[in-house]
Design a protein around this motif. Structure first.
Motif, PDB file in Angstrom:
ATOM      1  N   THR A 145      42.512   8.501   1.938  1.00  0.00           N
ATOM      2  CA  THR A 145      42.742   7.952   3.274  1.00  0.00           C
ATOM      3  C   THR A 145      42.333   6.499   3.424  1.00  0.00           C
ATOM      4  OG1 THR A 145      40.583   8.779   4.005  1.00  0.00           O
ATOM      5  CG2 THR A 145      42.486  10.220   4.336  1.00  0.00           C
ATOM      6  N   VAL A 205      44.848   3.954   4.562  1.00  0.00           N
ATOM      7  CA  VAL A 205      45.288   4.133   5.953  1.00  0.00           C
ATOM      8  C   VAL A 205      44.250   3.578   6.916  1.00  0.00           C
ATOM      9  CG1 VAL A 205      45.909   5.815   7.729  1.00  0.00           C
ATOM     10  CG2 VAL A 205      46.663   6.165   5.366  1.00  0.00           C
ATOM     11  N   PHE A 238      52.668   8.095   4.263  1.00  0.00           N
ATOM     12  CA  PHE A 238      51.937   8.843   5.291  1.00  0.00           C
ATOM     13  C   PHE A 238      52.158  10.345   5.104  1.00  0.00           C
ATOM     14  CE2 PHE A 238      52.105   4.749   7.536  1.00  0.00           C
ATOM     15  CZ  PHE A 238      50.792   4.655   7.973  1.00  0.00           C
ATOM     16  N   SER A 279      48.797   3.418  12.632  1.00  0.00           N
ATOM     17  CA  SER A 279      48.796   3.986  11.280  1.00  0.00           C
ATOM     18  C   SER A 279      47.886   5.199  11.206  1.00  0.00           C
ATOM     19  CB  SER A 279      48.351   2.929  10.264  1.00  0.00           C
ATOM     20  OG  SER A 279      49.296   1.901  10.148  1.00  0.00           O
ATOM     21  N   PHE A 288      48.992   9.156  10.703  1.00  0.00           N
ATOM     22  CA  PHE A 288      48.418   9.986   9.650  1.00  0.00           C
ATOM     23  C   PHE A 288      47.754  11.235  10.222  1.00  0.00           C
ATOM     24  CE2 PHE A 288      44.333  10.984   7.608  1.00  0.00           C
ATOM     25  CZ  PHE A 288      44.800  11.575   6.440  1.00  0.00           C
TER      26      PHE A 288
END
Length: 770
Positions: free
Chosen positions: A308, A311, A332, A371, A375
């Protein structure tokens, strides 16, 4: 078989017989055994083996090759002749082994014979290992020698894969120490087929021969894997990751090198837009296997952070150029799928809860970036699809709140998440979703999309279908109400939902849908015929008999007065002709006239754009759909088509816009293969528009400033059609074609194009005047 097998034996046992007869007999026998039950050959097995072994000992390489191919098939017949310890089975096995071994040892044979001998020995050891244990020390070193040979190594890898996959008790310990380093070197080669086969073999060795593999052997292999895991070849990456996953599970003590080598490559691949489908599933399994391996350097929390981090903390190295999002949009989906898989597979409930809590907190926070929000929504959806999240009381309102985002990507993800969370607890969430659809017209598209996710996700298992059936009437009534919405995207979703519901309860719902074909609302009729498309799948369904009965009535909308309804009917007809032509074959006499009619309709008008006027043809999309449908019908329903009537409308397409011309060129090429005589009879009518294409200038083909590539490709496609005509038997006697070819080749640019396409394709059988 009494009338077939004995004559074959006679052909093979005749001394001094023709090699051609032997080759033909062996080829026929190989196919005969391959495509018939093995048990029917057992009465003839002894004589057959004797004749085939005699052919294996022949002097002509082609006879030997065909005999080894038959021997490979006989390996599957022998077990049916009696119990494994019977004298006959043992005698046959040893006889075949000795004959094959003799050819396997020879180094100066033809390549085809070498490969057949290796393959045959592989199948023999895989199937008859119990009877051939004493012979293994002789045969296995030969496989090792063939692995070292560049010419035979691919075939040997495939043969060893057969042995390793069979788990038949063949001990490979004798060659494992030398074979594994060799296999590691194969992973560096540029030969893709060799890499794929090697990875498949390694995977089977890890599964069935773990006890024979040492840590040092594995470490050498792991060093070769990182360079294989990249977006340049996702299939190779998939097999490499599958091997590492298996290694982590079967030999966790050997997984220490994975975090430093394979893991960084995998984390890079996760961000690739090309990672999807089976490769993505394998990637998720790889991450889960790392956490289960017990490796202290790869803990659940650290692995989730690695996944992650791009992100939550985007950097120029990971963020796509000119994009407001932290990673590529597909990344994603990949990242969320992997994180969800980790959370669902975690044995520690606290770790799972921590992931959910963080995601929900991200959605609640007003400071969260698009973003992170995207996610979080995708991950919650992936988890909710497999686990009930109803204990999070605020979750539904949080997901609905994401519908208010300014980002279309976030709203779409929220719709996906809501639908999948409903799957986890249908009884709790579905009634509220249906209520929201009715009460919130502004969110109609997103909510309908959530409903589609629910229906799609729950239509693949019998137990989930049984639950969904309780809500089918309620969902049907809501969807029927929204068939006439003005937004085309919403209507498509409604049609997809209706189609999938009919697959669940076709007896009740299909006749109900048929009633709406007479609706006075064009949007309703359009949605009805589109819904039928979603019931037509490429696999057999219970709805098929009833659908076949009603298909003519649904497709009668090809005669509808509304242009859009006819276009949707054409799309449905094309889908049916492609996936399940049996549904329309009985109705072709009624359907074809309406299909042909659509190829001739043009509705031209002028549109003013500032000081300029541009021509617009409202019927162009319908004509494209009609010609696409004709192309599909040509492939799947040609026996129901009047070929000359069909060619009349192909001729019309040859004079239409470039996109339609390209389709008709493909049809002509297909017709040349299927019915060349009909093409010859219509040749003059076909050549005239082809001549116009070659003579046309760029501005005539692309009048609205389109790039020249489209025009060049059109001429190339036309030239391929001409070259195809040149392969028609005796076409050189047709004066029109000969004259046409001479005239177009008079121009240097066209002659150059002719030679290029001739070289690119197979023009060996074409007759032309050099």
């Amino acid at each position: 078989m009494d009338t077939v097998i004995p004559p074959i034996h006679k052909c093979l046992s005749t001394k001094g017989g023709s090699c051609y007869i032997k080759i033909s007999s062996l080829g026929f026998l190989s196919k005969l055994i391959k495509h018939h039950p093995p048990a029917i050959f057992t009465p003839y097995i002894k004589d057959t083996v004797s004749c085939v072994i005699s052919a294996v000992q022949d002097t002509f390489y082609k006879v030997i090759s065909e005999a080894l191919a038959v021997t490979e098939q006989l390996v599957f017949v022998i077990p049916y002749t009696g119990p494994p310890d019977s004298p006959l089975v043992g005698e046959l096995c040893v006889s075949i082994f000795n004959a094959t071994l003799y050819r396997l040892k020879e180094a100066d044979l033809d390549q085809e014979v070498k490969e057949r001998a290796i393959t045959c020995m592989g199948h023999l050891l895989a199937s008859m290992s119990e009877l051939l244990q004493p012979q293994l020390p002789v045969a296995l070193p030969l496989f090792l020698d063939r692995l070292r040979n560049e010419i035979t190594r691919l075939t040997t890898v495939k043969a060893l894969t057969v042995i390793a996959r069979s788990n038949s008790g063949v001990s490979l310990k004798l060659i494992m120490g030398e074979a594994l380093p060799l296999l590691g070197t194969f992973l560096r080669k540029t030969n893709r087929a060799l890499k794929l086969s090697t990875l498949e073999l390694l995977d089977n060795l890890i599964v069935n021969y773990t006890q024979d593999i040492t840590t040092s052997m594995v470490n050498e292999l792991i060093d070769e894997l990182p360079r294989l895991i990249s977006e340049s070849d996702t299939h190779v990456s998939q097999l490499a990751l599958m091997f590492v996953s298996r290694l982590s599970e079967r030999m966790p003590h050997c997984a220490d090198k994975i975090p430093n080598g394979v893991l960084p490559a995998a984390l890079t691949l996760v961000r690739s837009p090309l990672l999807q489908g089976k490769a993505l599933e394998v990637m998720a399994s790889f991450f889960c296997s790392l956490t289960r391996s017990g490796n202290l350097s790869v803990q659940f929390v650290e692995l989730v952070q690695h996944l992650t981090n791009p992100v939550y903390n985007p950097s120029p190295a990971t963020q796509p150029a000119n994009s407001p999002l932290a990673v590529h949009k597909q990344a994603f989906y990949s990242t969320s799928h992997c994180v969800a898989a980790l959370a669902l597979s975690s044995a520690n409930y606290a770790e799972y809860q921590a992931v959910i809590s963080k995601l929900v907190d991200n959605l609640k926070s007003e400071d969260t970036t698009d973003s992170v929000r995207l996610f979080a929504l995708l991950t919650i959806g992936s988890i909710g699809k497999h686990r009930d999240l109803s204990e999070r009381k605020e979750l539904q309102s949080v997901l609905m709140g994401a519908f208010n985002s300014a980002s279309e990507d976030v709203k779409s993800a929220a719709s996906y998440a809501l639908g999948n969370v409903c799957v986890g607890n249908l009884n709790l969430y579905l009634p509220s979703v249906i209520t929201e659809i009715q009460e919130n017209p502004k969110r109609q598209y997103l909510l309908l999309n959530s409903l589609k996710e629910i229906i799609t996700s729950m239509s693949d298992k019998e137990e989930s279908i049984a639950i969904l059936k309780n809500y089918v009437p309620e969902m049907w009534n809501v969807l029927i109400r929204y068939m006439q919405v003005t937004e085309e995207g919403s209507r498509k979703i409604v049609a997809a939902c209706l189609g999938k519901l009919m697959l669940i309860d076709h007896v009740t719902l299909l006749p109900k849908l048929l009633e709406y074909t007479t609706s006075d609302q064009p949007f309703v009729r359009s949605t009805v015929v589109t819904a039928v498309k979603y019931t037509v799948t490429d696999t057999p369904q219970p709805i098929d008999p009833l659908l076949r009965q009603f298909m003519g009535q649904f497709l009668s909308l090809l005669k509808d007065e509304d242009l859009n309804v006819r276009r949707m009917a054409l799309v449905t007809l094309n889908c049916t002709a492609h996936n399940k032509p049996i549904l329309i074959r009985d109705h072709m006499d009624e359907l074809l006239p309406n299909l042909y009619k659509e190829t001739t309709i043009k509705l031209k008008r002028e549109v003013e754009m500032g000081p300029f006027k541009y021509p617009v043809d409202d019927a162009l999309d319908n004509r494209k759909a009609a010609f696409e449908c004709m192309y599909t019908v040509l492939h799947n329903c040609i026996d129901r088509v009047n070929i000359f009537q069909f060619l009349d409308h192909v001729e019309i397409g040859l004079k239409d816009v470039p996109d339609i011309k390209m389709l008709t060129y493909l049809m002509v090429l297909r017709l040349i293969q299927m019915n060349p005589n009909a093409v010859v009879l219509k040749l003059d009518h076909i050549l005239e528009p082809l001549r116009d294409t070659f003579n046309s200038k760029l501005k005539d083909i692309c009048p609205i400033g389109q790039e020249g590539e489209k025009a060049n490709e059109l001429k190339r496609s036309a030239m391929r059609t001409v070259i195809g005509m040149g392969k028609i038997p005796e076409i050189e006697k047709h004066p029109s074609f000969v004259d046409f070819l001479k005239k177009i080749r008079f121009y240097k640019d066209i002659d150059s194009l002719f030679k290029e396409e001739l070289q690119a394709g197979d023009g060996e059988d074409m007759v032309w005047d050099n």
